[in-house]
Motif scaffolding. Structure first.
Motif, mmCIF file in Angstrom:
data_model
loop_
_atom_site.group_PDB
_atom_site.id
_atom_site.type_symbol
_atom_site.label_atom_id
_atom_site.label_comp_id
_atom_site.label_asym_id
_atom_site.label_seq_id
_atom_site.Cartn_x
_atom_site.Cartn_y
_atom_site.Cartn_z
ATOM 1 N N ALA A 135 -58.132 23.080 -33.829
ATOM 2 C CA ALA A 135 -56.749 22.739 -33.493
ATOM 3 C C ALA A 135 -55.915 22.574 -34.759
ATOM 4 N N VAL A 136 -56.478 21.924 -35.774
ATOM 5 C CA VAL A 136 -55.775 21.760 -37.054
ATOM 6 C C VAL A 136 -55.573 23.123 -37.709
ATOM 7 N N LEU A 137 -56.607 23.956 -37.657
ATOM 8 C CA LEU A 137 -56.498 25.300 -38.218
ATOM 9 C C LEU A 137 -55.403 26.098 -37.508
ATOM 10 N N TRP A 138 -55.358 25.991 -36.196
ATOM 11 C CA TRP A 138 -54.352 26.710 -35.408
ATOM 12 C C TRP A 138 -52.943 26.226 -35.768
ATOM 13 N N ARG A 139 -52.825 24.930 -35.992
ATOM 14 C CA ARG A 139 -51.528 24.369 -36.375
ATOM 15 C C ARG A 139 -51.093 24.884 -37.735
ATOM 16 N N ASN A 140 -52.049 25.073 -38.638
ATOM 17 C CA ASN A 140 -51.717 25.607 -39.959
ATOM 18 C C ASN A 140 -51.386 27.098 -39.892
ATOM 19 N N ILE A 141 -52.104 27.817 -39.037
ATOM 20 C CA ILE A 141 -51.860 29.257 -38.918
ATOM 21 C C ILE A 141 -50.452 29.527 -38.399
ATOM 22 N N PHE A 142 -50.021 28.720 -37.416
ATOM 23 C CA PHE A 142 -48.718 28.948 -36.793
ATOM 24 C C PHE A 142 -47.630 28.019 -37.344
ATOM 25 N N GLY A 143 -47.915 27.308 -38.427
ATOM 26 C CA GLY A 143 -46.910 26.465 -39.052
ATOM 27 C C GLY A 143 -45.793 27.298 -39.663
ATOM 28 N N ILE A 144 -44.731 26.635 -40.054
ATOM 29 C CA ILE A 144 -43.587 27.350 -40.603
ATOM 30 C C ILE A 144 -43.965 28.106 -41.877
ATOM 31 N N ASP A 145 -44.938 27.583 -42.626
ATOM 32 C CA ASP A 145 -45.431 28.265 -43.829
ATOM 33 C C ASP A 145 -46.846 28.805 -43.609
ATOM 34 N N ILE A 173 -49.877 27.647 -27.578
ATOM 35 C CA ILE A 173 -50.994 26.998 -26.891
ATOM 36 C C ILE A 173 -51.723 27.994 -26.001
ATOM 37 N N VAL A 174 -50.982 28.876 -25.361
ATOM 38 C CA VAL A 174 -51.587 29.907 -24.507
ATOM 39 C C VAL A 174 -52.492 30.813 -25.338
ATOM 40 N N LEU A 175 -52.024 31.199 -26.520
ATOM 41 C CA LEU A 175 -52.817 32.085 -27.384
ATOM 42 C C LEU A 175 -54.130 31.428 -27.801
ATOM 43 N N LEU A 176 -54.088 30.126 -28.042
ATOM 44 C CA LEU A 176 -55.330 29.419 -28.381
ATOM 45 C C LEU A 176 -56.296 29.454 -27.205
ATOM 46 N N ASN A 177 -55.774 29.282 -25.987
ATOM 47 C CA ASN A 177 -56.624 29.348 -24.806
ATOM 48 C C ASN A 177 -57.227 30.736 -24.627
ATOM 49 N N ASN A 242 -56.789 19.352 -24.763
ATOM 50 C CA ASN A 242 -57.031 19.258 -26.201
ATOM 51 C C ASN A 242 -55.951 19.922 -27.041
ATOM 52 N N SER A 243 -55.622 21.166 -26.687
ATOM 53 C CA SER A 243 -54.696 21.918 -27.536
ATOM 54 C C SER A 243 -53.316 21.270 -27.549
ATOM 55 N N ALA A 244 -52.808 20.880 -26.388
ATOM 56 C CA ALA A 244 -51.478 20.261 -26.329
ATOM 57 C C ALA A 244 -51.465 18.908 -27.044
ATOM 58 N N PHE A 245 -52.554 18.178 -26.948
ATOM 59 C CA PHE A 245 -52.616 16.850 -27.563
ATOM 60 C C PHE A 245 -52.783 16.939 -29.075
ATOM 61 N N LEU A 246 -53.639 17.836 -29.535
ATOM 62 C CA LEU A 246 -53.966 17.895 -30.956
ATOM 63 C C LEU A 246 -52.955 18.695 -31.775
ATOM 64 N N TYR A 257 -45.816 19.690 -22.674
ATOM 65 C CA TYR A 257 -46.255 18.438 -22.037
ATOM 66 C C TYR A 257 -47.005 18.773 -20.751
ATOM 67 N N LEU A 258 -48.283 19.083 -20.908
ATOM 68 C CA LEU A 258 -49.104 19.505 -19.775
ATOM 69 C C LEU A 258 -49.490 18.310 -18.904
ATOM 70 N N TYR A 259 -49.922 18.618 -17.702
ATOM 71 C CA TYR A 259 -50.233 17.599 -16.702
ATOM 72 C C TYR A 259 -51.330 16.651 -17.198
ATOM 73 N N ALA A 260 -52.386 17.214 -17.758
ATOM 74 C CA ALA A 260 -53.510 16.376 -18.230
ATOM 75 C C ALA A 260 -53.070 15.465 -19.365
#
Length: 306
Positions: A135-145, A173-177, A242-246, A257-260
């Motif tokens: 999740a952290v890696l995904w956030r870095n990949i799709f970050g502004i930089d 988030i969909v792409l991560l899934n 997990n993905s939406a939260f992390l 803001y997913l249901y879970a």
């Protein structure tokens, strides 16, 4: 009388031996049975009771009847927003994941040297997909930089706010899934290997091309596998957390803001455990309805050999 008594004694002896064997079986089942009753059945029954109460985990549950359910559907705008966002996520993530998993499975269904090694490497992301590190890696990949914007910059494309724009956050988030396609791919691969090669040979002799074989042979023959992956993917998508939260914490502007995630926050942030229990049962009902509809509709498109 003697024959009758003899038969009765034999019958009692047979029943005694049968009950002995049955009890031995129940004894071996006891650890699982206790685990099911204590960790699954009882929590479900208790959560159903809590859904009709006002319970904060710090005070005794107070019976409020249908108040929690009425609030969900009439006064809680966050509930309807989370439900709508989850439906959008499911409608995007489930079909894309199925199509991508099937595509990869068809590519891996080849008699090529070292194919088992390729399958292992391709399956690995699914083992790590739900972890904090990914999740952290995904956030870095799709970050502004991040790497994606760096690649886009090479082609002169302006950086995209993947995680901070309501327009693109849910797509990320969909792409991560979709990236966690390994389990579906393995099941598709098993289904593809079960198709008799003679069907393709006969179709080839009749002049059928690759596309025609895929739609007329492959898809009908693996339709039970597609149906299974569809049900499995649907249930997992509705419970996505997990993905939406992390990655996005439900933002920006509640776009992810997913249901879970809302259920979790109601239970463990706002301490509205009774309300959260009601949300859990609503989710169970929604998933059950979707599953029932698909089981009813599968007779029109799922092909079984028998």
């Amino acid at each position: 009388m003697k024959n009758g008594n003899c038969k009765e004694v034999i019958s009692k002896e047979a029943r005694r031996k049968r009950w002995k064997k049955d009890w031995e079986g129940y004894l071996y089942m006891l650890p699982w049975l206790l685990g099911f009753l204590i960790l699954t059945a009882w929590p479900m029954v208790y959560s159903f009771y809590l859904s009709f109460t006002d319970y904060s985990m710090f005070t005794a549950p107070e019976w409020v009847g249908l108040k929690n359910y009425i609030k969900m559907f009439t006064r809680d705008r966050g509930f309807s927003k989370a439900l709508f966002t989850t439906f959008r996520f499911v409608l995007m993530a489930v079909p894309l994941k199925l199509v991508f998993a099937l595509f990869v499975a068809t590519r891996l269904n080849k008699a090529v040297r070292g194919m088992n090694l390729y399958r292992t490497f391709i399956y690995l992301p699914s083992l790590l997909g739900g972890s904090v590190a990914v999740a952290v890696l995904w956030r870095n990949i799709f970050g502004i930089d991040g790497y994606i914007n760096t690649i886009l910059g090479i082609f002169g494309i302006e950086a995209v706010k993947w995680l901070t724009s309501p327009k693109y956050a849910l797509t990320t988030i969909v792409l991560l899934n979709v990236w966690q396609f390994g389990s579906s791919m393995i099941i598709f691969l098993a289904g593809l290997k079960a198709i008799p090669n003679s069907l393709y040979e006969a179709a080839g002799m009749d002049g059928a091309g690759t596309v025609h074989k895929f739609f007329k042979i492959t898809l009908p023959m693996i339709s039970p596998v597609i149906f299974f992956n569809l049900i499995y993917g649907l249930i997992g998508a509705f419970q996505q957390f997990n993905s939406a939260f992390l990655i996005t914490k439900g933002g920006p502007a509640n776009a992810t803001y997913l249901y879970a995630l809302m259920l979790y926050e109601k239970a463990f942030t706002s301490y509205q455990m009774g309300y959260a229990a009601g949300m859990a049962w609503i989710l169970l009902g929604i998933v059950g309805c979707f599953t029932a509809v698909m089981f009813i509709g599968q007779k029109f498109w799922v092909f079984y050999e028998n």
